[in-house]
Design a protein around this motif. Structure first.
Motif, PDB file in Angstrom:
ATOM      1  N   VAL A  15       0.856  -1.174   0.000  1.00 28.56           N
ATOM      2  CA  VAL A  15       0.000   0.000   0.000  1.00 28.56           C
ATOM      3  C   VAL A  15       0.897   1.230   0.000  1.00 28.56           C
ATOM      4  O   VAL A  15       1.815   1.342   0.815  1.00 28.56           O
ATOM      5  CB  VAL A  15      -0.922   0.006   1.227  1.00 28.56           C
ATOM      6  CG1 VAL A  15      -1.743   1.292   1.267  1.00 28.56           C
ATOM      7  CG2 VAL A  15      -1.843  -1.208   1.205  1.00 28.56           C
ATOM      8  N   LEU A  16       0.659   2.120  -0.935  1.00 24.92           N
ATOM      9  CA  LEU A  16       1.458   3.343  -1.055  1.00 24.92           C
ATOM     10  C   LEU A  16       0.678   4.526  -0.506  1.00 24.92           C
ATOM     11  O   LEU A  16      -0.547   4.542  -0.547  1.00 24.92           O
ATOM     12  CB  LEU A  16       1.814   3.604  -2.519  1.00 24.92           C
ATOM     13  CG  LEU A  16       2.437   2.442  -3.299  1.00 24.92           C
ATOM     14  CD1 LEU A  16       2.752   2.880  -4.721  1.00 24.92           C
ATOM     15  CD2 LEU A  16       3.678   1.920  -2.603  1.00 24.92           C
ATOM     16  N   ALA A  17       1.406   5.511  -0.019  1.00 30.18           N
ATOM     17  CA  ALA A  17       0.780   6.722   0.503  1.00 30.18           C
ATOM     18  C   ALA A  17       1.171   7.900  -0.365  1.00 30.18           C
ATOM     19  O   ALA A  17       2.328   8.024  -0.765  1.00 30.18           O
ATOM     20  CB  ALA A  17       1.216   6.966   1.946  1.00 30.18           C
ATOM     21  N   PRO A  18       0.232   8.785  -0.684  1.00 27.09           N
ATOM     22  CA  PRO A  18       0.590   9.991  -1.433  1.00 27.09           C
ATOM     23  C   PRO A  18       1.711  10.757  -0.737  1.00 27.09           C
ATOM     24  O   PRO A  18       1.686  10.950   0.479  1.00 27.09           O
ATOM     25  CB  PRO A  18      -0.712  10.800  -1.441  1.00 27.09           C
ATOM     26  CG  PRO A  18      -1.792   9.776  -1.254  1.00 27.09           C
ATOM     27  CD  PRO A  18      -1.203   8.726  -0.356  1.00 27.09           C
ATOM     28  N   GLY A  19       2.724  11.150  -1.497  1.00 30.38           N
ATOM     29  CA  GLY A  19       3.840  11.883  -0.931  1.00 30.38           C
ATOM     30  C   GLY A  19       4.928  11.022  -0.333  1.00 30.38           C
ATOM     31  O   GLY A  19       5.945  11.535   0.131  1.00 30.38           O
ATOM     32  N   VAL A  20       4.756   9.694  -0.344  1.00 31.61           N
ATOM     33  CA  VAL A  20       5.771   8.769   0.173  1.00 31.61           C
ATOM     34  C   VAL A  20       6.448   8.082  -1.007  1.00 31.61           C
ATOM     35  O   VAL A  20       5.779   7.619  -1.930  1.00 31.61           O
ATOM     36  CB  VAL A  20       5.142   7.719   1.114  1.00 31.61           C
ATOM     37  CG1 VAL A  20       6.190   6.712   1.584  1.00 31.61           C
ATOM     38  CG2 VAL A  20       4.503   8.412   2.317  1.00 31.61           C
ATOM     39  N   TRP A  73       5.528  11.042   8.796  1.00 33.86           N
ATOM     40  CA  TRP A  73       4.490  10.276   9.489  1.00 33.86           C
ATOM     41  C   TRP A  73       3.692   9.433   8.501  1.00 33.86           C
ATOM     42  O   TRP A  73       3.228   8.342   8.836  1.00 33.86           O
ATOM     43  CB  TRP A  73       3.565  11.208  10.261  1.00 33.86           C
ATOM     44  CG  TRP A  73       4.103  11.621  11.600  1.00 33.86           C
ATOM     45  CD1 TRP A  73       4.516  12.864  11.978  1.00 33.86           C
ATOM     46  CD2 TRP A  73       4.296  10.767  12.740  1.00 33.86           C
ATOM     47  NE1 TRP A  73       4.953  12.847  13.279  1.00 33.86           N
ATOM     48  CE2 TRP A  73       4.822  11.576  13.776  1.00 33.86           C
ATOM     49  CE3 TRP A  73       4.065   9.418  12.981  1.00 33.86           C
ATOM     50  CZ2 TRP A  73       5.127  11.062  15.031  1.00 33.86           C
ATOM     51  CZ3 TRP A  73       4.376   8.907  14.242  1.00 33.86           C
ATOM     52  CH2 TRP A  73       4.894   9.726  15.241  1.00 33.86           C
ATOM     53  N   ARG A  74       3.527   9.911   7.278  1.00 34.25           N
ATOM     54  CA  ARG A  74       2.821   9.114   6.274  1.00 34.25           C
ATOM     55  C   ARG A  74       3.591   7.835   5.955  1.00 34.25           C
ATOM     56  O   ARG A  74       3.006   6.768   5.785  1.00 34.25           O
ATOM     57  CB  ARG A  74       2.613   9.926   4.998  1.00 34.25           C
ATOM     58  CG  ARG A  74       1.576  11.021   5.129  1.00 34.25           C
ATOM     59  CD  ARG A  74       1.262  11.630   3.782  1.00 34.25           C
ATOM     60  NE  ARG A  74       0.219  12.646   3.882  1.00 34.25           N
ATOM     61  CZ  ARG A  74      -0.392  13.181   2.838  1.00 34.25           C
ATOM     62  NH1 ARG A  74      -0.057  12.805   1.608  1.00 34.25           N
ATOM     63  NH2 ARG A  74      -1.339  14.086   3.013  1.00 34.25           N
ATOM     64  N   ARG A 126       9.414  19.631   3.621  1.00 34.51           N
ATOM     65  CA  ARG A 126       8.129  18.949   3.466  1.00 34.51           C
ATOM     66  C   ARG A 126       7.877  18.700   1.984  1.00 34.51           C
ATOM     67  O   ARG A 126       8.576  19.233   1.121  1.00 34.51           O
ATOM     68  CB  ARG A 126       6.999  19.780   4.071  1.00 34.51           C
ATOM     69  CG  ARG A 126       6.854  21.168   3.471  1.00 34.51           C
ATOM     70  CD  ARG A 126       5.746  21.951   4.157  1.00 34.51           C
ATOM     71  NE  ARG A 126       6.048  22.174   5.556  1.00 34.51           N
ATOM     72  CZ  ARG A 126       6.772  23.177   6.012  1.00 34.51           C
ATOM     73  NH1 ARG A 126       7.289  24.064   5.172  1.00 34.51           N
ATOM     74  NH2 ARG A 126       7.008  23.322   7.290  1.00 34.51           N
ATOM     75  N   GLY A 127       6.865  17.868   1.712  1.00 36.52           N
ATOM     76  CA  GLY A 127       6.525  17.547   0.337  1.00 36.52           C
ATOM     77  C   GLY A 127       7.251  16.306  -0.152  1.00 36.52           C
ATOM     78  O   GLY A 127       8.170  15.792   0.485  1.00 36.52           O
ATOM     79  N   ALA A 128       6.835  15.812  -1.315  1.00 32.85           N
ATOM     80  CA  ALA A 128       7.383  14.570  -1.853  1.00 32.85           C
ATOM     81  C   ALA A 128       8.879  14.654  -2.112  1.00 32.85           C
ATOM     82  O   ALA A 128       9.603  13.663  -1.979  1.00 32.85           O
ATOM     83  CB  ALA A 128       6.648  14.203  -3.143  1.00 32.85           C
TER      84      ALA A 128
END
Length: 227
Positions: A15-20, A73-74, A126-128
């Motif tokens: 499972v992938l998280a946006p921005g990770v 945290w993501r 912060r950010g990808a």
């Protein structure tokens, strides 16, 4: 938070998280190197900058006791979820690089750090892009890992790290050796530029980091052993 699916090197769903940072060529190259490590059952493994947990789970499937760290945290949430889905025990900590693991010792440290040279001198907060941008020379994070890894390794422990040749392979080897580790390049692989490097081609050319028209990046796996 999560809504995308990816796969790790073994083909297992993640499972992938946006921005990770999602597993890519560098992740897979490091996973292959990890797969060749002679890990004993119960070996202590630290995955620094775990992202989705792909490398942490690779080690856990081999019977290692795995600690994974990420400043996002993501990423922490995604790794915890992926460990549950894979039915593997992984201790996932939030924090900056090696800091959450200080005071402990590991048989193996694996790390796929941010290493892409960037027009901005300071890495983003912060950010990808946190997952790849690492200052003008790409070494903002690499140098910190090189300086601190030895303190966390058991006798005969090792660090496995992947990064781009654009970030200075010689500088990494010298820094690791200066920290008391026996370091060498154990694998090299050419991969096509991804979207980030394609978007920076002109800047990289002006910096002299690539030749005009160059469209492939060399990735290296560096192994550093504590004697």
């Amino acid at each position: 938070m999560t809504h995308l699916l990816g796969v790790d090197r073994g083909g297992a769903a993640l499972v992938l998280a946006p921005g990770v940072y999602a597993p890519q060529s560098d992740t897979f190259l490091l996973a292959d190197a990890l797969g060749r490590e002679p890990l004993r059952p119960g070996a202590e493994v630290l995955d620094v900058g775990t992202g989705t947990g792909a490398l942490a789970l690779t080690a856990a499937r081999r019977g290692a006791r795995v600690t994974a760290v990420d400043s996002s945290w993501r990423a922490v949430a995604a790794t915890r979820l992926n460990a549950v889905l894979a039915r593997r025990r992984v201790r996932v900590l939030h924090g900056d690089l090696l800091d959450p693991a200080m005071g402990r010792r590991f048989d193996l440290i694996v790390c796929n750090p941010p290493y892409v040279p960037a027009p901005h001198a300071r890495p983003p907060r912060r950010g990808a892009a946190v997952a790849w941008d690492a200052g003008h020379d790409g070494r903002a994070v690499l140098d910190r890992i090189c300086d601190g890894a030895a303190e966390l390794l058991n006798p005969s422990g090792a660090l496995l790290m992947v990064h781009s040749a654009l970030s200075g392979v010689g500088a990494t080897l010298e820094r690791l050796q200066g920290a008391g580790l026996d370091a060498a390049v154990v694998e090299r692989r050419l991969v096509p530029f991804g979207p980030v490097l394609r978007s920076r081609r002109k800047w990289l050319e002006r910096r002299g980091l690539i030749a005009p028209g160059e469209d492939k990046e060399e990735l290296v796996i560096i192994r550093a052993d504590r004697a």
